[in-house]
Write a protein that holds these residues in place. Structure first.
Motif, PDB file in Angstrom:
ATOM      1  N   LEU A 184      13.279  -8.844   5.368  1.00  0.00           N
ATOM      2  CA  LEU A 184      13.139  -9.295   3.779  1.00  0.00           C
ATOM      3  C   LEU A 184      12.700  -8.110   2.752  1.00  0.00           C
ATOM      4  CD1 LEU A 184      11.300 -12.703   4.430  1.00  0.00           C
ATOM      5  CD2 LEU A 184      13.632 -12.314   3.709  1.00  0.00           C
ATOM      6  N   ILE A 185      11.888  -7.534   3.217  1.00  0.00           N
ATOM      7  CA  ILE A 185      11.363  -6.286   2.253  1.00  0.00           C
ATOM      8  C   ILE A 185      12.401  -5.150   2.164  1.00  0.00           C
ATOM      9  CG2 ILE A 185       9.910  -4.378   2.064  1.00  0.00           C
ATOM     10  CD1 ILE A 185       7.840  -6.338   3.493  1.00  0.00           C
ATOM     11  N   ALA A 186      13.147  -4.700   3.331  1.00  0.00           N
ATOM     12  CA  ALA A 186      14.191  -3.789   3.113  1.00  0.00           C
ATOM     13  C   ALA A 186      15.189  -4.283   2.383  1.00  0.00           C
ATOM     14  CB  ALA A 186      14.649  -3.164   4.466  1.00  0.00           C
ATOM     15  N   ASN A 187      15.404  -5.685   2.121  1.00  0.00           N
ATOM     16  CA  ASN A 187      16.816  -5.947   1.677  1.00  0.00           C
ATOM     17  C   ASN A 187      16.356  -6.549   0.185  1.00  0.00           C
ATOM     18  OD1 ASN A 187      18.175  -5.529   3.767  1.00  0.00           O
ATOM     19  ND2 ASN A 187      17.985  -7.502   4.761  1.00  0.00           N
ATOM     20  N   ALA A 188      14.982  -6.450  -0.189  1.00  0.00           N
ATOM     21  CA  ALA A 188      14.548  -6.945  -1.701  1.00  0.00           C
ATOM     22  C   ALA A 188      15.407  -6.076  -2.644  1.00  0.00           C
ATOM     23  CB  ALA A 188      13.150  -6.890  -1.487  1.00  0.00           C
ATOM     24  N   PRO A 189      15.553  -6.720  -3.615  1.00  0.00           N
ATOM     25  CA  PRO A 189      16.303  -5.947  -4.752  1.00  0.00           C
ATOM     26  C   PRO A 189      15.545  -4.801  -5.378  1.00  0.00           C
ATOM     27  CG  PRO A 189      15.667  -8.206  -5.500  1.00  0.00           C
ATOM     28  CD  PRO A 189      15.374  -8.157  -4.065  1.00  0.00           C
ATOM     29  N   LEU A 242       0.793  -1.171  -0.094  1.00  0.00           N
ATOM     30  CA  LEU A 242      -0.057   0.067  -0.027  1.00  0.00           C
ATOM     31  C   LEU A 242       0.861   1.210  -0.050  1.00  0.00           C
ATOM     32  CD1 LEU A 242      -2.916  -0.888   2.546  1.00  0.00           C
ATOM     33  CD2 LEU A 242      -3.135  -0.352   0.011  1.00  0.00           C
ATOM     34  N   ALA A 243       2.204   1.200   0.627  1.00  0.00           N
ATOM     35  CA  ALA A 243       3.150   2.187   0.540  1.00  0.00           C
ATOM     36  C   ALA A 243       3.880   2.253  -0.694  1.00  0.00           C
ATOM     37  CB  ALA A 243       3.931   2.120   1.914  1.00  0.00           C
ATOM     38  N   GLY A 244       3.693   1.512  -1.517  1.00  0.00           N
ATOM     39  CA  GLY A 244       4.376   1.580  -3.054  1.00  0.00           C
ATOM     40  C   GLY A 244       6.023   0.937  -2.592  1.00  0.00           C
ATOM     41  N   ARG A 245       5.946   0.187  -1.536  1.00  0.00           N
ATOM     42  CA  ARG A 245       7.392  -0.365  -1.489  1.00  0.00           C
ATOM     43  C   ARG A 245       7.557  -1.863  -1.717  1.00  0.00           C
ATOM     44  NH1 ARG A 245       8.828  -0.784   3.608  1.00  0.00           N
ATOM     45  NH2 ARG A 245       6.898  -0.249   4.528  1.00  0.00           N
ATOM     46  N   LEU A 246       6.592  -2.179  -2.263  1.00  0.00           N
ATOM     47  CA  LEU A 246       6.619  -3.830  -2.675  1.00  0.00           C
ATOM     48  C   LEU A 246       5.675  -4.016  -3.581  1.00  0.00           C
ATOM     49  CD1 LEU A 246       7.937  -6.389  -1.158  1.00  0.00           C
ATOM     50  CD2 LEU A 246       5.533  -6.898  -0.270  1.00  0.00           C
ATOM     51  N   PRO A 247       6.107  -4.989  -4.751  1.00  0.00           N
ATOM     52  CA  PRO A 247       5.116  -5.329  -5.864  1.00  0.00           C
ATOM     53  C   PRO A 247       4.120  -6.262  -5.348  1.00  0.00           C
ATOM     54  CG  PRO A 247       7.566  -5.837  -6.385  1.00  0.00           C
ATOM     55  CD  PRO A 247       7.519  -5.303  -5.013  1.00  0.00           C
ATOM     56  N   PHE A 248       2.866  -6.293  -5.982  1.00  0.00           N
ATOM     57  CA  PHE A 248       1.899  -7.220  -5.425  1.00  0.00           C
ATOM     58  C   PHE A 248       2.223  -8.556  -5.540  1.00  0.00           C
ATOM     59  CE2 PHE A 248      -2.262  -9.440  -6.234  1.00  0.00           C
ATOM     60  CZ  PHE A 248      -2.745  -8.849  -5.231  1.00  0.00           C
ATOM     61  N   THR A 249       3.013  -9.164  -6.374  1.00  0.00           N
ATOM     62  CA  THR A 249       3.193 -10.327  -6.425  1.00  0.00           C
ATOM     63  C   THR A 249       4.163 -10.798  -5.178  1.00  0.00           C
ATOM     64  OG1 THR A 249       4.696  -9.542  -8.262  1.00  0.00           O
ATOM     65  CG2 THR A 249       2.824 -11.003  -8.850  1.00  0.00           C
ATOM     66  N   ASP A 250       4.810  -9.764  -4.832  1.00  0.00           N
ATOM     67  CA  ASP A 250       5.990 -10.295  -3.591  1.00  0.00           C
ATOM     68  C   ASP A 250       5.220 -10.604  -2.305  1.00  0.00           C
ATOM     69  OD1 ASP A 250       8.007 -10.186  -5.313  1.00  0.00           O
ATOM     70  OD2 ASP A 250       8.942  -8.475  -4.516  1.00  0.00           O
ATOM     71  N   ILE A 251       3.980 -10.088  -2.268  1.00  0.00           N
ATOM     72  CA  ILE A 251       3.266 -10.309  -1.039  1.00  0.00           C
ATOM     73  C   ILE A 251       3.372 -11.710  -0.522  1.00  0.00           C
ATOM     74  CG2 ILE A 251       1.052 -10.135   0.054  1.00  0.00           C
ATOM     75  CD1 ILE A 251       0.287  -7.631  -1.586  1.00  0.00           C
TER      76      ILE A 251
END
Ligand code: NAD
Ligand code: MG
Length: 397
Positions: free
Chosen positions: A392-397, A347-356
């Motif tokens: 995991l989200i912070a370190n995602a490419p 929702l904050a635009g920091r993660l693609p939907f498929t990464d949920i």
């Protein structure tokens, strides 16, 4: 009950979608209900307006700063309402001796402790906050039984199942000739979206549900079908049904809200327009029936009802939830916490939907499920999953 026979009601999460729908039903029946307490998180202006309109004895907000703002806002309103803040105050207005009914409509894990407090105090608990049951199912159900609380499901599917079960169902499926529970799912806004487009969907698209207007978190859960996954776990605890006897049916019209299949071949279902005021009114008045403001179902206008099996490739979150339910112990709490963190990041635009789904799967792989003997263990599992999901989200490419 008041001396005029009214039910006194606390609404946890009064400023949200379920909270406002509850107040809409309550306002239609001033002779039946009196609002005891309303709680909100940060929408102070909206909460002040609700206090003016419904005159609760207490209003509760998240913290001292919000309480100061609410008191300020209430100065210009004609109310006698006492403003409180913090988690203890939430639990206090849920468990207060003058309260008969508690609508548990806070979203997410934040709703667990006040909902548990209402159960422990033996209230009639109207459960919208499915995350509480997903995290702490065995604990929650034990408290309900011990305190003799009445637990009525608000989630439209579970309310439909409740209505389709035999009267006085005590959790023994076999004794009552029940073969299966079928939860319907609309399939959400991405039911027919090409798989290749999933990685680029926006929060706005995910929140545009075709049939229901809901809070943001549950809207994203509906788009990923994690909502249905959480509901499978919720159904497991509410109806004492093992995973293999709970099936999901995609039904895009959202007219049949769920079904119960009996071993004589009968299938009972509850139908209605997709409007949360129906399950809310059902639970508020149970076992009576009251006007909910919902338009009558027009079958001729609907014309047809469609059913398909869920597509697990498109919606991996559903399978993850079944896996967590089968793994047991802390696995559903881990799933829920990882999902909350991933959805907030999306929702904050920091993660693609498929990464949920990917984040949740990683969390479940890396943190082994453990037993859940008490609330402390639930909160520990929740915190560990949040920490790992955030990393995991912070370190995602
Ligand atoms: P929402 O976002 O519209 O409202 C959430 C409410 O919780 C608000 O009043 C908010 O102030 C409060 N809240 C949020 N965070 C909080 C915190 N940390 N502490 C205290 N209060 C907090 O959500 P909603 O759509 O009304 O959903 C509420 C619950 O009902 C969810 O668990 C959801 O899964 C469930 N539910 C909703 C629907 C629906 O149609 N909206 C249907 C079925 C189940
Ligand atoms: Mg639902």
């Amino acid at each position: 009950m008041t001396n005029t026979g009214k039910q006194r009601l606390t609404i946890l999460g009064a400023t949200g979608s379920i909270g406002l729908n509850t107040l809409d039903v309550v306002a239609r029946h001033p002779e039946r209900f009196e609002v005891f307490a309303l709680t909100g998180n940060s929408r102070v202006v909206e909460l002040a307006e609700l206090c003016r309109r419904y005159q609760p004895r207490y209003a509760v907000v998240a913290d001292v700063a919000a309480a100061t703002r609410l008191r300020e806002a209430l100065k210009t309103h004609d109310t006698r309402c006492t403003v409180l803040s913090g988690e203890e105050a939430l639990a206090a207005v849920a468990a207060h001796e003058d309260v008969d009914v508690v609508m548990a409509a806070i979203v997410g894990a934040a709703g667990l402790q006040p909902t548990l407090a209402a159960a422990r105090a033996g209230k009639r608990v109207l459960l919208a906050n499915k995350e509480a049951l997903v995290m702490a199912g065995p604990l929650f159900m034990t408290e309900v039984r011990k305190a003799g609380a009445t637990l009525l499901p608000i989630d439209s599917e579970h309310n439909a199942v409740f209505q389709s079960l035999p009267a006085n169902f005590n959790g023994d499926l076999d004794a009552r000739g029940i073969r299966r529970i079928l939860l319907t799912a609309s399939g959400g806004p991405f039911r027919d979206l090409p798989l290749s487009a999933f990685a680029r969907v926006t929060p706005q698209q995910a929140c545009a549900h075709p049939n229901w207007v809901m809070g943001q978190k549950i809207s994203v859960d509906s788009a990923s079908m994690m909502n249905k996954g959480l509901e499978v776990i919720e159904a497991h605890w509410l109806f004492n049904a093992p995973a293999e006897r709970i099936d999901v049916v995609v039904h895009p019209q959202s007219v049949i809200h769920s079904l119960v299949e009996y071993n004589d071949g009968s299938v009972l279902a509850q139908l209605g327009n997709p409007d949360m005021r129906t399950p809310i009114a059902h639970a508020l008045a149970y076992p009576e029936r009251i006007e909910a403001g919902v338009a009558p179902l027009d079958l001729f206008q609907i014309g047809r009802l469609d059913f398909t099996p869920p597509d697990h490739q498109r919606f991996p979150c559903l399978g993850l939830a079944y896996d967590a339910l089968r793994a047991g112990g802390s696995a559903p709490a881990l799933l829920n916490a990882a999902n909350e963190v991933a959805v907030a990041a999306f929702l904050a635009g920091r993660l693609p939907f498929t990464d949920i789904a990917r984040i949740i799967a990683r969390v479940l792989e890396r943190i082994p499920a453990s037993a859940l003997p008490d609330l402390q263990a639930v909160l520990q599992a929740d915190a560990a999953a949040r920490q790992l999901a955030n990393a995991l989200i912070a370190n995602a490419p």
